[in-house]
Every structure is written in C-alpha cells, then in structure tokens.
Write an enzyme that holds these catalytic residues in place. Structure first.
Site, PDB file in Angstrom:
ATOM      1  N   LEU A  36     -32.994 -18.866 -17.205  1.00 55.98           N
ATOM      2  CA  LEU A  36     -34.126 -18.885 -16.269  1.00 55.98           C
ATOM      3  C   LEU A  36     -34.443 -17.487 -15.724  1.00 55.98           C
ATOM      4  O   LEU A  36     -35.500 -16.908 -16.033  1.00 55.98           O
ATOM      5  CB  LEU A  36     -33.799 -19.859 -15.126  1.00 55.98           C
ATOM      6  CG  LEU A  36     -34.869 -20.083 -14.070  1.00 55.98           C
ATOM      7  CD1 LEU A  36     -36.152 -20.631 -14.673  1.00 55.98           C
ATOM      8  CD2 LEU A  36     -34.344 -21.045 -12.990  1.00 55.98           C
ATOM      9  N   ASP A  37     -33.503 -16.945 -14.955  1.00 58.66           N
ATOM     10  CA  ASP A  37     -33.744 -15.652 -14.314  1.00 58.66           C
ATOM     11  C   ASP A  37     -33.779 -14.538 -15.364  1.00 58.66           C
ATOM     12  O   ASP A  37     -32.807 -14.315 -16.064  1.00 58.66           O
ATOM     13  CB  ASP A  37     -32.624 -15.395 -13.290  1.00 58.66           C
ATOM     14  CG  ASP A  37     -32.735 -14.033 -12.643  1.00 58.66           C
ATOM     15  OD1 ASP A  37     -33.833 -13.458 -12.639  1.00 58.66           O
ATOM     16  OD2 ASP A  37     -31.719 -13.540 -12.127  1.00 58.66           O
ATOM     17  N   THR A  90     -36.403 -13.830 -10.854  1.00 61.96           N
ATOM     18  CA  THR A  90     -35.876 -14.180  -9.529  1.00 61.96           C
ATOM     19  C   THR A  90     -34.834 -13.162  -9.064  1.00 61.96           C
ATOM     20  O   THR A  90     -34.436 -13.183  -7.896  1.00 61.96           O
ATOM     21  CB  THR A  90     -35.235 -15.588  -9.527  1.00 61.96           C
ATOM     22  OG1 THR A  90     -34.476 -15.741 -10.719  1.00 61.96           O
ATOM     23  CG2 THR A  90     -36.277 -16.669  -9.443  1.00 61.96           C
ATOM     24  N   LYS A 137     -26.226  -9.908 -12.071  1.00 60.13           N
ATOM     25  CA  LYS A 137     -27.065 -10.682 -12.990  1.00 60.13           C
ATOM     26  C   LYS A 137     -26.218 -11.624 -13.834  1.00 60.13           C
ATOM     27  O   LYS A 137     -25.204 -11.203 -14.402  1.00 60.13           O
ATOM     28  CB  LYS A 137     -27.889  -9.744 -13.874  1.00 60.13           C
ATOM     29  CG  LYS A 137     -29.029  -9.139 -13.072  1.00 60.13           C
ATOM     30  CD  LYS A 137     -30.032  -8.401 -13.922  1.00 60.13           C
ATOM     31  CE  LYS A 137     -31.118  -7.854 -13.019  1.00 60.13           C
ATOM     32  NZ  LYS A 137     -31.937  -6.848 -13.675  1.00 60.13           N
ATOM     33  N   ARG A 189     -22.935 -17.614  -7.794  1.00 59.34           N
ATOM     34  CA  ARG A 189     -23.113 -17.234  -6.386  1.00 59.34           C
ATOM     35  C   ARG A 189     -21.793 -16.770  -5.763  1.00 59.34           C
ATOM     36  O   ARG A 189     -21.725 -15.726  -5.110  1.00 59.34           O
ATOM     37  CB  ARG A 189     -23.677 -18.424  -5.607  1.00 59.34           C
ATOM     38  CG  ARG A 189     -24.207 -18.041  -4.255  1.00 59.34           C
ATOM     39  CD  ARG A 189     -24.754 -19.255  -3.531  1.00 59.34           C
ATOM     40  NE  ARG A 189     -25.684 -20.018  -4.360  1.00 59.34           N
ATOM     41  CZ  ARG A 189     -26.105 -21.249  -4.057  1.00 59.34           C
ATOM     42  NH1 ARG A 189     -25.697 -21.838  -2.954  1.00 59.34           N
ATOM     43  NH2 ARG A 189     -26.947 -21.878  -4.862  1.00 59.34           N
ATOM     44  N   ALA A 202     -27.351 -20.461 -14.717  1.00 58.92           N
ATOM     45  CA  ALA A 202     -26.228 -20.509 -13.771  1.00 58.92           C
ATOM     46  C   ALA A 202     -26.689 -20.901 -12.375  1.00 58.92           C
ATOM     47  O   ALA A 202     -25.880 -21.255 -11.524  1.00 58.92           O
ATOM     48  CB  ALA A 202     -25.578 -19.134 -13.706  1.00 58.92           C
ATOM     49  N   SER A 203     -27.995 -20.843 -12.140  1.00 60.85           N
ATOM     50  CA  SER A 203     -28.505 -21.042 -10.779  1.00 60.85           C
ATOM     51  C   SER A 203     -28.430 -22.493 -10.322  1.00 60.85           C
ATOM     52  O   SER A 203     -28.749 -23.405 -11.064  1.00 60.85           O
ATOM     53  CB  SER A 203     -29.949 -20.571 -10.692  1.00 60.85           C
ATOM     54  OG  SER A 203     -30.448 -20.847  -9.398  1.00 60.85           O
ATOM     55  N   ASN A 215     -30.339 -23.350  -8.009  1.00 59.79           N
ATOM     56  CA  ASN A 215     -31.700 -23.546  -7.488  1.00 59.79           C
ATOM     57  C   ASN A 215     -32.725 -23.718  -8.612  1.00 59.79           C
ATOM     58  O   ASN A 215     -33.933 -23.656  -8.361  1.00 59.79           O
ATOM     59  CB  ASN A 215     -32.108 -22.339  -6.626  1.00 59.79           C
ATOM     60  CG  ASN A 215     -31.264 -22.245  -5.359  1.00 59.79           C
ATOM     61  OD1 ASN A 215     -31.301 -23.151  -4.532  1.00 59.79           O
ATOM     62  ND2 ASN A 215     -30.502 -21.185  -5.219  1.00 59.79           N
ATOM     63  N   GLU A 229     -31.979 -15.272 -23.886  1.00 58.84           N
ATOM     64  CA  GLU A 229     -31.144 -14.765 -22.784  1.00 58.84           C
ATOM     65  C   GLU A 229     -31.397 -13.283 -22.508  1.00 58.84           C
ATOM     66  O   GLU A 229     -31.598 -12.523 -23.447  1.00 58.84           O
ATOM     67  CB  GLU A 229     -29.663 -14.897 -23.176  1.00 58.84           C
ATOM     68  CG  GLU A 229     -28.873 -15.875 -22.407  1.00 58.84           C
ATOM     69  CD  GLU A 229     -28.624 -15.561 -20.924  1.00 58.84           C
ATOM     70  OE1 GLU A 229     -28.211 -16.497 -20.228  1.00 58.84           O
ATOM     71  OE2 GLU A 229     -28.842 -14.406 -20.455  1.00 58.84           O
ATOM     72  N   ASP A 230     -31.333 -12.915 -21.225  1.00 64.75           N
ATOM     73  CA  ASP A 230     -31.534 -11.496 -20.889  1.00 64.75           C
ATOM     74  C   ASP A 230     -30.231 -10.795 -20.509  1.00 64.75           C
ATOM     75  O   ASP A 230     -30.258  -9.588 -20.255  1.00 64.75           O
ATOM     76  CB  ASP A 230     -32.540 -11.342 -19.737  1.00 64.75           C
ATOM     77  CG  ASP A 230     -31.970 -11.833 -18.421  1.00 64.75           C
ATOM     78  OD1 ASP A 230     -31.334 -12.904 -18.408  1.00 64.75           O
ATOM     79  OD2 ASP A 230     -32.158 -11.148 -17.403  1.00 64.75           O
TER      80      ASP A 230
HETATM   81  P1  B16 Z   1     -27.892 -19.398  -7.364  1.00 59.99           P
HETATM   82  P2  B16 Z   1     -29.645 -17.330 -14.645  1.00 59.99           P
HETATM   83  C1  B16 Z   1     -28.392 -16.663 -12.355  1.00 59.99           C
HETATM   84  O1  B16 Z   1     -29.497 -17.210 -13.026  1.00 59.99           O
HETATM   85  C2  B16 Z   1     -28.761 -15.297 -11.813  1.00 59.99           C
HETATM   86  O2  B16 Z   1     -28.981 -14.377 -12.881  1.00 59.99           O
HETATM   87  C3  B16 Z   1     -27.618 -14.760 -10.961  1.00 59.99           C
HETATM   88  O3  B16 Z   1     -27.963 -13.507 -10.414  1.00 59.99           O
HETATM   89  C4  B16 Z   1     -27.321 -15.768  -9.836  1.00 59.99           C
HETATM   90  O4  B16 Z   1     -26.238 -15.308  -9.023  1.00 59.99           O
HETATM   91  C5  B16 Z   1     -26.983 -17.117 -10.466  1.00 59.99           C
HETATM   92  O5  B16 Z   1     -28.063 -17.553 -11.262  1.00 59.99           O
HETATM   93  C6  B16 Z   1     -26.693 -18.175  -9.407  1.00 59.99           C
HETATM   94  O6  B16 Z   1     -27.852 -18.448  -8.676  1.00 59.99           O
HETATM   95  O7  B16 Z   1     -27.348 -18.610  -6.219  1.00 59.99           O
HETATM   96  O8  B16 Z   1     -29.370 -19.717  -7.228  1.00 59.99           O
HETATM   97  O9  B16 Z   1     -27.076 -20.623  -7.674  1.00 59.99           O
HETATM   98  O10 B16 Z   1     -29.896 -15.933 -15.155  1.00 59.99           O
HETATM   99  O11 B16 Z   1     -28.373 -17.951 -15.196  1.00 59.99           O
HETATM  100  O12 B16 Z   1     -30.852 -18.223 -14.787  1.00 59.99           O
HETATM  101 MG    MG Z   2     -30.795 -14.319 -16.778  1.00 55.23          MG
END
Ligand code: B16
Ligand code: MG
Length: 219
Positions: free
Chosen positions: A11-12, A18, A46, A50, A116-117, A119, A170-171
């Site tokens: 996602l991010d 984000t 990145k 959390r 991993a988010s 949110n 993936e980035d």
């Molecule tokens: P949250 P991804 C990750 O998203 C972010 O890259 C990382 O910076 C963040 O700490 C992690 O999600 C957790 O996010 O605090 O919202 O649970 O790149 O896996 O989409």
């Molecule tokens: Mg990412």
C-alpha cells in the site's frame, strides 16, 4: 510464458504515499520527547511495523522507556497519523493506479493488498479504492513482518491462487525479499539500485498498462 492469475500490491509507496503522514506523526512524537527526527531517520521506518518503528525512533533519540510508555506513545502517534490520513482525498492516489487496477480486473486478474499497516482498510476507504481489491491482508491479519512472506502468502491464499502465479508490487527492499521468499514474481517500484533483488523495477504504476505488464513478466 509465465501464467499469472493474481496481483498483490503493497500500500504505502505503491498505491498512495502515506509515508509522509507517518513521518509527520513520528516527528511530532520525537518533538514531544525533546529530540529531532529527520527525514533520513524516517527512511528506516519504511515497511517496518508500528512497534518496531517506535523502537527505532527511541533508539535515534537515545531514550529508554517502559512497556507502558511505549504503548502510550505508539497509541498517540497512531491517533495523529489517523487524523492526517482521514483528511486524504482521491487526488492522493498515486498516478496510474486506478486505471491499472481496472485493466487487471477487466482481464480476469485477481487483486489484493498486502500491507504491514493496521490502517489499510481506513486508507483504502478514504481513497475510494476498496472495491478494486478481492482481498485486503494487512497488519491486523498477520503477525510476521516483511521480509517474512506471511502477508503475501496469506493474500495469495485469500485469492485462492498458487504463489507461483502471483505478482507482487513493492517499493521496499524487505517487501521484495518477502515476495521472493514466498515464490512470487516481484516488481519493484522505485530505484534499481535499492531494489536489486526484484525481478524487474519500474518507477511507478503510471509507467505500465496491462500490455506492458505482460511483457515485463517475461524479462
Ligand atoms: P500502521 P506498507 C507500512 O505500510 C509502512 O510502510 C510503515 O512505515 C508503517 O510503519 C507500517 O505500514 C505500519 O503502519 O502504523 O498504520 O499500522 O508499506 O506495508 O503498506
Ligand atoms: Mg511500502
């Protein structure tokens, strides 16, 4: 020719940026704790969970804390972050994403989020993108962080597709490692020098359409 039935998107950094909101919230926490947290420091967060992000931030500030304090700070950071992302609009979807997702689905390719988010659901809802995905696997559904392949393998399972027939976008380096460990074709989004283990690297989704995507699979 490689047979591909599903695409899994981080996602991010792939669908939406984000990271800038994570940074604003982590920087605010660092300020509250009395030290500076730079954009360079933020690069280390990145793709990191959390809890692990907070540990890195405290390491940068040279701060030791009790478990209770850590939980409170992680909660505060997340409240600020949620405040920021709740204001996001569809104009923040990264270029080419909606068109490419529509094209994939029109061609019978299943789609999922592997993030991993915790949110992710809120973010996709804010961006009006929920309907473009057959499955959303995020930090609330898996326990092992990338480079563990759990998030992508779980997404492949949710799409009922063997991992060998999945492509991951993936980035982050750890995300590419996770995709390769899971036996998937990995398309890196960003820079070849940092995503050297990806099967191919592109600058962003805007660079491809369905036809170009198929041609990348045979590289
Ligand atoms: P949250 P991804 C990750 O998203 C972010 O890259 C990382 O910076 C963040 O700490 C992690 O999600 C957790 O996010 O605090 O919202 O649970 O790149 O896996 O989409
Ligand atoms: Mg990412």
């Amino acid at each position: 020719m490689r047979e591909i039935k599903a695409c899994i998107f981080d996602l991010d950094g792939v669908i939406v940026d984000t990271a800038k909101y994570h940074y604003l919230a982590w920087r605010r926490l660092a300020e509250m704790l009395g030290f500076e947290f730079t954009e360079k420091d933020n690069e280390r967060l990145k793709c990191v969970s959390r809890v692990r992000s907070l540990e890195i931030l405290l390491e940068v500030g040279g701060i030791t804390a009790t478990q209770e304090q850590k939980e409170q700070w992680a909660r505060e950071k997340n409240e600020w972050y949620v405040e920021y992302i709740t204001k996001m609009g569809t104009d923040e979807i990264l270029p080419g994403v909606t068109t490419f997702l529509s094209e994939l689905r029109a061609n019978g390719i299943k789609t999922a989020i592997g993030s991993a988010s915790k949110n992710a659901v809120l973010i996709l809802d804010r961006l009006g993108l929920t309907c473009y995905f057959d499955a959303i696997i995020d930090g609330t559904k898996v326990s092992a962080a990338k480079p563990d392949p759990e998030v992508f393998v779980t997404a492949a399972g949710a799409l009922d597709t063997p991992t060998s027939q999945c492509v991951v976008f993936e980035d982050a380096e750890a995300g590419i490692e996770a995709a390769k460990k899971g036996g998937m074709f990995a398309i890196g989004i960003g820079d070849c020098s940092t995503l050297a283990d990806a099967d191919v690297v592109i600058g962003g989704i805007a660079e491809i359409n369905y036809e170009k995507f198929l041609s990348l699979l045979n590289k």
